[in-house]
Design a protein around this motif. Structure first.
Motif, PDB file in Angstrom:
ATOM      1  N   ILE B 130      12.486   4.338   0.518  1.00  0.00           N
ATOM      2  CA  ILE B 130      11.341   3.478   0.192  1.00  0.00           C
ATOM      3  C   ILE B 130      10.837   2.769   1.455  1.00  0.00           C
ATOM      4  O   ILE B 130       9.633   2.738   1.727  1.00  0.00           O
ATOM      5  CB  ILE B 130      11.740   2.437  -0.886  1.00  0.00           C
ATOM      6  N   GLU B 131      11.770   2.242   2.250  1.00  0.00           N
ATOM      7  CA  GLU B 131      11.379   1.540   3.486  1.00  0.00           C
ATOM      8  C   GLU B 131      10.617   2.463   4.431  1.00  0.00           C
ATOM      9  O   GLU B 131       9.644   2.057   5.066  1.00  0.00           O
ATOM     10  CB  GLU B 131      12.622   1.027   4.215  1.00  0.00           C
ATOM     11  N   VAL B 134       7.114   3.023   3.218  1.00  0.00           N
ATOM     12  CA  VAL B 134       6.270   1.844   3.437  1.00  0.00           C
ATOM     13  C   VAL B 134       5.862   1.744   4.906  1.00  0.00           C
ATOM     14  O   VAL B 134       4.681   1.630   5.235  1.00  0.00           O
ATOM     15  CB  VAL B 134       7.020   0.564   2.992  1.00  0.00           C
ATOM     16  N   ALA B 138       2.102   2.733   6.566  1.00  0.00           N
ATOM     17  CA  ALA B 138       1.334   1.641   7.177  1.00  0.00           C
ATOM     18  C   ALA B 138       0.873   2.056   8.583  1.00  0.00           C
ATOM     19  O   ALA B 138      -0.267   1.796   8.981  1.00  0.00           O
ATOM     20  CB  ALA B 138       2.181   0.370   7.237  1.00  0.00           C
ATOM     21  N   PRO B 184       8.594   2.617  -9.094  1.00  0.00           N
ATOM     22  CA  PRO B 184       7.435   1.731  -9.209  1.00  0.00           C
ATOM     23  C   PRO B 184       6.960   1.211  -7.843  1.00  0.00           C
ATOM     24  O   PRO B 184       5.784   0.873  -7.694  1.00  0.00           O
ATOM     25  CB  PRO B 184       7.944   0.586 -10.101  1.00  0.00           C
ATOM     26  N   GLN B 185       7.854   1.184  -6.852  1.00  0.00           N
ATOM     27  CA  GLN B 185       7.438   0.730  -5.525  1.00  0.00           C
ATOM     28  C   GLN B 185       6.304   1.593  -4.972  1.00  0.00           C
ATOM     29  O   GLN B 185       5.458   1.112  -4.221  1.00  0.00           O
ATOM     30  CB  GLN B 185       8.616   0.775  -4.528  1.00  0.00           C
ATOM     31  N   GLU B 188       3.160   0.720  -6.696  1.00  0.00           N
ATOM     32  CA  GLU B 188       2.760  -0.567  -6.105  1.00  0.00           C
ATOM     33  C   GLU B 188       2.059  -0.331  -4.759  1.00  0.00           C
ATOM     34  O   GLU B 188       1.034  -0.945  -4.454  1.00  0.00           O
ATOM     35  CB  GLU B 188       4.014  -1.440  -5.930  1.00  0.00           C
ATOM     36  N   GLN B 189       2.595   0.575  -3.959  1.00  0.00           N
ATOM     37  CA  GLN B 189       2.002   0.891  -2.660  1.00  0.00           C
ATOM     38  C   GLN B 189       0.597   1.470  -2.838  1.00  0.00           C
ATOM     39  O   GLN B 189      -0.353   1.051  -2.155  1.00  0.00           O
ATOM     40  CB  GLN B 189       2.903   1.902  -1.932  1.00  0.00           C
ATOM     41  N   TYR B 192      -1.731  -1.317  -3.857  1.00  0.00           N
ATOM     42  CA  TYR B 192      -1.980  -2.279  -2.777  1.00  0.00           C
ATOM     43  C   TYR B 192      -3.126  -1.805  -1.883  1.00  0.00           C
ATOM     44  O   TYR B 192      -4.011  -2.572  -1.517  1.00  0.00           O
ATOM     45  CB  TYR B 192      -0.704  -2.451  -1.952  1.00  0.00           C
ATOM     46  N   TYR B 193      -3.093  -0.505  -1.541  1.00  0.00           N
ATOM     47  CA  TYR B 193      -4.119   0.022  -0.631  1.00  0.00           C
ATOM     48  C   TYR B 193      -5.382   0.483  -1.371  1.00  0.00           C
ATOM     49  O   TYR B 193      -6.354   0.866  -0.734  1.00  0.00           O
ATOM     50  CB  TYR B 193      -3.556   1.195   0.167  1.00  0.00           C
ATOM     51  N   MET B 212       4.328   4.477 -15.662  1.00  0.00           N
ATOM     52  CA  MET B 212       4.022   4.380 -14.236  1.00  0.00           C
ATOM     53  C   MET B 212       2.522   4.182 -14.014  1.00  0.00           C
ATOM     54  O   MET B 212       2.097   3.379 -13.175  1.00  0.00           O
ATOM     55  CB  MET B 212       4.481   5.646 -13.506  1.00  0.00           C
ATOM     56  N   PHE B 215       1.418   0.678 -14.930  1.00  0.00           N
ATOM     57  CA  PHE B 215       1.844  -0.272 -13.899  1.00  0.00           C
ATOM     58  C   PHE B 215       0.908  -0.193 -12.687  1.00  0.00           C
ATOM     59  O   PHE B 215       0.436  -1.212 -12.174  1.00  0.00           O
ATOM     60  CB  PHE B 215       3.285   0.035 -13.481  1.00  0.00           C
ATOM     61  N   ARG B 218      -2.517  -1.774 -13.477  1.00  0.00           N
ATOM     62  CA  ARG B 218      -2.431  -3.231 -13.533  1.00  0.00           C
ATOM     63  C   ARG B 218      -2.395  -3.822 -12.112  1.00  0.00           C
ATOM     64  O   ARG B 218      -3.057  -4.806 -11.807  1.00  0.00           O
ATOM     65  CB  ARG B 218      -1.146  -3.603 -14.293  1.00  0.00           C
ATOM     66  N   ARG B 219      -1.619  -3.207 -11.222  1.00  0.00           N
ATOM     67  CA  ARG B 219      -1.472  -3.710  -9.859  1.00  0.00           C
ATOM     68  C   ARG B 219      -2.723  -3.404  -9.027  1.00  0.00           C
ATOM     69  O   ARG B 219      -3.073  -4.176  -8.134  1.00  0.00           O
ATOM     70  CB  ARG B 219      -0.216  -3.105  -9.209  1.00  0.00           C
ATOM     71  N   TYR B 223      -4.709  -6.341  -6.991  1.00  0.00           N
ATOM     72  CA  TYR B 223      -5.045  -6.358  -5.560  1.00  0.00           C
ATOM     73  C   TYR B 223      -6.555  -6.319  -5.302  1.00  0.00           C
ATOM     74  O   TYR B 223      -6.990  -6.197  -4.159  1.00  0.00           O
ATOM     75  CB  TYR B 223      -4.335  -5.209  -4.830  1.00  0.00           C
TER      76      TYR B 223
END
Lengths: 209, 385
Positions: B130-131, B134, B138, B184-185, B188-189, B192-193, B212, B215, B218-219, B223
């Motif tokens: 996951i890290e 991310v 980026a 879900p991360q 979320e990513q 976010y973008y 999924m 979720f 919604r996110r 954002y």
């Protein structure tokens, strides 16, 4: 009066099954122990025998089918768990292990649980301590100190159950009832509700949290 | 709505003949499948990335560039690009190049990859999946959007005054989808973008997909990219068709029963009930696919898996004929009629260029020696010595 749910997992293979018989005794005793603590309870039993093929399918496909999913949700959603297996080849049965293998690894965290097993002879009784208890320790369940073992000879008493076994069932049920009674009544409020409620925000992910 | 196919690029023995195609045969077959997809009127072809047998697709940009040269309208994508084990600098360069070569007909789907041993082959560790997704993504975004990048992070060497070339076509980076089944991360990513979210939607019950996507929507709204129902969603799907539905079941069963993913487990009938797999007539595929909208809302891209588990090329091409002639035209019409006006279509190069206020030449011209690539001051220094 507060109400709690109990899930009973029985891995007995025959019908009728002494494993199921032990599970039922433990359930009755736990319901009674909870009632003494001012708590009513509802009980749902999961007979793993009925999910034998579903479990094999889950191993192959990676997900539970509808029927097995309902059983899993019964167990993960309950306030307390009574898990009973026959002992085969010095350990819990493969069917019993498979059920716990297909759960998410955090699904039983802090779940009040009572462990029990049946076998032909008393020589298998320590399997509860060297096989079953480590499994539930790995799953981080909150396991009652007393585990209950019943060999064939224990069912031969005058009332169908020997006095020693009866006493052990009563003690274990009381311990499970204490654990279940001690649960908080409402889940803590999260910032993000619903499924994935615990997901870190992307700002947190970017910071490496 | 965009319709297409995605391939996982597996080389699997045909259980009805016992024959396993060679890599060469399978690679050529996938090229034939992609060009056929355009011929029959599909919009998208997406190809997986793998670095281990039984898969052949380790070089998606090479393959997609070849397909780009043989087609004119087909949108080319990945399914997925491994954002964890690929160097984001190389992804930025490779896909900007593919964007130029294909006249903008390229987008990417990011994925982490779930094959543990692959990570160390590329100097990484699956525990950081996951890290890595991310941090690498980026950086990738900056490389496409900023001409000169200074950067330092945890997982690759720092960059000083780095310019990724070629610059994106018309100054607009390719659109990006994020693919994930369970994390879900990653949803979320994507949210976010304001990027797209793709759920593979095969081999798993629809409830996973629904949770999924909900979720992510919604996110996406959280954002500030628009309302939840304006988020950009793509779905997979798995079909096998014959005009007569019992023929489809009979023909597909041996492939199903021996497939690496679900073979030797549930029956074809059980699996068709539990997952979106549809084996039957074109009409059954139409009805099932329209039903996806009931649990994910209006979505923008539908990709079907039609070429795995050892199915011979001839059969796959027949599937594409049925998709193009009988299924997709109906789905296009029905989905369009249902979609409210405020729900956007999937972004394309043209729509992204328009949103950016028009095309611009994004070339970065070096100030120095155009033969050696040395900057002028360095070149002078060398001469003076």
């Amino acid at each position: 009066m507060t109400t709690r749910t109990l899930a009973v997992v029985s891995a007995g293979l025959s019908v009728p099954s002494s494993t199921r018989l032990l599970a039922d005794r433990l359930t009755t005793a736990t319901v009674e122990a909870l009632r003494e603590r001012g708590i009513t309870s509802t009980v749902e039993v999961v007979e793993l025998r009925e999910h034998a093929r579903d479990l094999a399918d889950n191993l192959v496909t990676g997900f539970p089918n509808t029927s097995l999913r309902a059983a899993i949700e019964t167990v993960t959603g309950a306030d307390g768990l009574i898990a009973v297996t026959p002992i085969f080849s010095a350990s819990y049965s493969g069917l019993f292990k498979t059920f716990f293998d297909v759960l998410d690894q955090d699904a039983l965290t802090s779940k009040p649980s009572l462990l029990a097993a049946t076998a032909g002879t008393a020589r298998h009784s320590l399997a509860l301590e060297f096989a079953m208890r480590p499994l539930f320790a790995y799953l981080r369940a909150a396991v009652a100190p007393t585990a209950v073992f019943a060999a064939s000879e224990d069912w031969a008493g005058g009332d169908g159950v020997s006095r020693a076994l009866n006493e052990r069932i009563r003690r274990a049920a009381g311990e499970l009832a204490d654990l279940v009674a001690g649960l908080p009544t409402a889940p803590p409020a999260d910032a993000l509700q619903g499924p994935f409620g615990g997901t870190p925000s992307f700002e947190e992910l970017l910071r490496g949290n | 709505m965009q319709f297409g196919i995605f391939s996982v690029s597996d080389i699997t023995t045909d259980p009805t003949t016992g024959r396993t195609p060679t890599e060469g045969e399978r690679i050529k077959a996938v090229l034939a499948i992609a060009t056929k997809a355009e011929e029959v009127g599909l919009d998208v072809f997406a190809l997986g990335e793998h670095h281990n047998p039984p898969f052949f697709s380790s070089s998606p940009t090479t393959t997609l560039a070849h397909i780009a040269a043989q087609t004119t309208t087909l949108q080319l994508s990945t399914a997925t690009t491994l954002i964890t084990t690929n160097d984001p600098v190389k992804i930025a360069e490779d896909y900007a190049m593919l964007q130029h070569l294909s006249d903008g007909r390229v987008d990417l789907m990011m994925g982490r990859g779930n094959t543990g041993p692959v990570y160390p082959w590329f100097g990484q560790d699956i525990r950081n999946g996951i890290e890595l997704a991310v941090e690498n993504y980026a950086l990738l975004r900056r490389l496409w959007r900023e001409d000169v990048v200074d950067w330092s992070g945890k997982y690759r060497t720092p960059l000083q005054g780095f310019t990724s070339t070629p610059r994106p076509l018309d100054g607009v980076p390719p659109f990006v989808w994020h693919g994930s089944i369970r994390s879900p991360q990653i949803a979320e990513q994507a949210a976010y973008y304001g990027d797209g979210f793709f759920h593979n939607h095969i081999f798993w019950p629809p409830e996973h997909t629904q949770r999924m996507v909900e979720f992510y929507r919604r996110r996406f709204e959280h954002y500030g990219h628009g309302a939840a129902d304006q988020a950009i969603v793509g779905l997979g799907g798995q079909v096998f068709m014959r005009r007569n539905s019992q023929d489809a079941v009979n023909e597909f069963r041996p492939y199903f029963d021996n497939a690496p993913v679900y073979g030797h487990g549930p029956s074809l009938e059980e699996f068709s009930t539990e997952t979106p797999l549809t084996v039957g007539s074109p009409q059954q595929v139409i009805e099932r696919t329209l039903g996806f909208r009931d649990y994910v809302g209006d979505y923008q891209r539908q990709l079907f898996l039609v070429d795995h588990a050892g199915l011979p090329l001839k059969t796959v091409l027949e599937q594409l004929d049925l998709l193009g002639e009988e299924v997709v035209p109906v789905l296009r019409k029905e989905f369009a009629a249902l979609k409210p006006a405020h729900v956007p279509d999937a972004p394309t190069h043209a729509s992204l260029v328009a949103a950016a206020g028009g095309a611009k030449d994004a070339t970065v011209y070096a100030g120095g020696d155009d033969v050696t690539g040395q900057a002028r001051e360095e070149a002078e220094e060398v001469e003076a010595r």
